[in-house]
Design an enzyme around this catalytic site. Structure first.
Site, PDB file in Angstrom:
ATOM      1  N   ASP A  28       0.838  -1.211   0.000  1.00 18.31           N
ATOM      2  CA  ASP A  28       0.000   0.000   0.000  1.00 18.31           C
ATOM      3  C   ASP A  28       0.868   1.254   0.000  1.00 18.31           C
ATOM      4  OD1 ASP A  28      -2.387   1.367  -0.023  1.00 18.31           O
ATOM      5  OD2 ASP A  28      -2.756   1.160   2.129  1.00 18.31           O
ATOM      6  N   GLY A  29       0.291   2.344  -0.519  1.00 20.23           N
ATOM      7  CA  GLY A  29       0.970   3.643  -0.453  1.00 20.23           C
ATOM      8  C   GLY A  29       1.562   4.132  -1.768  1.00 20.23           C
ATOM      9  N   GLY A  31      -0.015   5.455  -4.250  1.00 23.09           N
ATOM     10  CA  GLY A  31      -0.650   6.725  -4.609  1.00 23.09           C
ATOM     11  C   GLY A  31      -0.041   7.879  -3.825  1.00 23.09           C
ATOM     12  N   TRP A  33       2.864   7.968  -2.347  1.00 22.17           N
ATOM     13  CA  TRP A  33       4.274   8.113  -2.753  1.00 22.17           C
ATOM     14  C   TRP A  33       4.357   9.045  -3.964  1.00 22.17           C
ATOM     15  CZ3 TRP A  33       7.074   7.215  -7.185  1.00 22.17           C
ATOM     16  CH2 TRP A  33       8.461   7.089  -7.062  1.00 22.17           C
ATOM     17  N   ARG A  41      -0.737   9.229  -9.965  1.00 16.28           N
ATOM     18  CA  ARG A  41      -0.784   7.989  -9.175  1.00 16.28           C
ATOM     19  C   ARG A  41      -0.179   6.801  -9.931  1.00 16.28           C
ATOM     20  NH1 ARG A  41      -3.951   7.616  -4.738  1.00 16.28           N
ATOM     21  NH2 ARG A  41      -4.367   5.429  -5.215  1.00 16.28           N
ATOM     22  N   HIS A  45       2.292   3.500  -9.021  1.00 18.33           N
ATOM     23  CA  HIS A  45       2.086   2.066  -9.275  1.00 18.33           C
ATOM     24  C   HIS A  45       3.272   1.474 -10.044  1.00 18.33           C
ATOM     25  CE1 HIS A  45      -1.757   2.349  -7.472  1.00 18.33           C
ATOM     26  NE2 HIS A  45      -2.336   3.027  -8.433  1.00 18.33           N
ATOM     27  N   TRP A  77     -12.078  -2.091  -7.742  1.00 21.49           N
ATOM     28  CA  TRP A  77     -12.874  -1.685  -8.917  1.00 21.49           C
ATOM     29  C   TRP A  77     -13.583  -0.357  -8.656  1.00 21.49           C
ATOM     30  CZ3 TRP A  77     -11.841  -4.289 -13.196  1.00 21.49           C
ATOM     31  CH2 TRP A  77     -11.432  -5.624 -13.105  1.00 21.49           C
ATOM     32  N   LEU A 139      10.736 -20.366  -5.082  1.00 19.45           N
ATOM     33  CA  LEU A 139       9.847 -19.433  -4.375  1.00 19.45           C
ATOM     34  C   LEU A 139       8.485 -19.489  -5.046  1.00 19.45           C
ATOM     35  CD1 LEU A 139       9.605 -16.836  -2.400  1.00 19.45           C
ATOM     36  CD2 LEU A 139       9.940 -15.525  -4.481  1.00 19.45           C
ATOM     37  N   ARG A 192       2.012  -4.833   6.239  1.00 18.46           N
ATOM     38  CA  ARG A 192       1.280  -3.796   5.515  1.00 18.46           C
ATOM     39  C   ARG A 192       2.117  -2.528   5.510  1.00 18.46           C
ATOM     40  NH1 ARG A 192      -4.972  -2.528   4.611  1.00 18.46           N
ATOM     41  NH2 ARG A 192      -4.642  -0.759   3.222  1.00 18.46           N
ATOM     42  N   ARG A 198      -5.390  -1.917   8.893  1.00 21.51           N
ATOM     43  CA  ARG A 198      -6.537  -2.784   8.613  1.00 21.51           C
ATOM     44  C   ARG A 198      -6.122  -3.852   7.617  1.00 21.51           C
ATOM     45  NH1 ARG A 198      -8.451   2.311   6.863  1.00 21.51           N
ATOM     46  NH2 ARG A 198      -7.720   2.703   4.745  1.00 21.51           N
TER      47      ARG A 198
END
Ligand code: IPE
Ligand code: IPE
Ligand code: MG
Length: 249
Positions: A28-29, A31, A33, A41, A45, A77, A139, A192, A198
């Site tokens: 996460d993060g 956007g 960043w 954004r 990604h 979505w 892996l 996370r 969460r």
């Protein structure tokens, strides 16, 4: 990936004392960043994918066996159309550009989640990647894309019901076989990034006794040294599973 073989820089002395067998990451993060750098954004990604390469390599070096990454949730979505399309494009690019290298490095790719919602072309690329790497064993990389924990559990329940399995045969072991992670052990450590506290519908069955690690670091900046910090915390955790600490009376 451009470096075909990971450069092993770790020695017995620098390797983390304890490494999760199954590591799951909520990446996460991206956007935030990008926004903090005045970038769109999508640039976040893209930086996130670059970082994923580094983290896969570090996991392989540290000896993680299963890495599960949350790339797109069933709730994502709800984002604006252009961002959703950008994320789908990133998955496609990753499959097109990284597959040879992942395969060369012994990575087995699995997909968690629903294929419907993806274009037929992208569905085929996912299936091909999974098929091509199915015998690799260095892996396992579970890519949760169009994944939701509740959706996964409901699909499992529907499948069990449709097969007419009698209730007395349904236990946790059987249920595991109907999940997208069939055959894999539960999550040991759930990381996370970007500060949120969460679980956002991720692996709600498999992470039932996972250790949690949250960091304010945004995903594009979560590098090998950040991973080392997470493993250092994990090393110190007392995993009691409802029992008592080892050595206590
Ligand atoms: C994570 O970064 C990537 C996905 C959810 C696909 P975000 O896009 O959620 O980044 P933030 O939370 O807005 O910073
Ligand atoms: C979770 O991140 C999903 C992924 C990382 C793919 P989100 O940014 O979508 O989660 P919320 O909206 O903060 O719960
Ligand atoms: Mg987010």
């Amino acid at each position: 990936m451009t470096n075909a073989t990971p450069i092993v820089t770790e020695t017995a002395a620098t390797l983390p004392a304890r490494v999760p067998y199954h590591l799951a990451i909520i990446m996460d993060g991206n956007g935030r960043w990008a926004t903090e750098r005045g970038l769109p954004r999508q640039a976040g990604h893209r930086a996130g994918v670059e970082n994923l390469r580094r983290v896969i390599r570090a996991c392989s070096e540290f000896g993680v066996q299963i890495l599960t990454i949350y790339a797109f949730s069933t709730e994502n979505w709800r984002r604006p159309g252009p961002e959703v399309r950008g994320l789908l494009t990133i998955l496609e690019m990753m499959l097109d550009r990284e597959l040879d290298n992942l395969d060369d490095n012994g990575v087995q790719l699995r997909h968690l989640g629903r294929l419907d919602g993806l274009t037929p072309n992208l569905q085929q690329k996912v299936l091909n990647a999974v098929e091509r790497t199915r015998n690799n064993d260095r892996l396992t990389l579970n890519v949760a894309f169009n994944y939701g924990g509740r959706d996964e559990i409901l699909r499992a329940v529907k499948q069990i019901v449709s097969e007419g399995i009698p209730p007395e045969q349904i236990d946790e072991v059987l249920f595991n076989h109907y999940l997208d992670t069939a055959g894999e052990p539960d999550v040991d450590l759930l990381v996370r990034t970007a500060g949120e506290m969460r679980v956002s519908n991720f692996l709600i069955w498999q992470a039932y006794y996972a250790e949690y690690y949250a960091t304010p670091v945004y995903w594009p900046d979560f590098d090998k040294e950040e991973l080392r910090k997470a493993f250092a915390q994990f090393t110190g955790r007392d995993r009691k599973y409802g029992g008592l600490s080892k050595g206590s009376q």
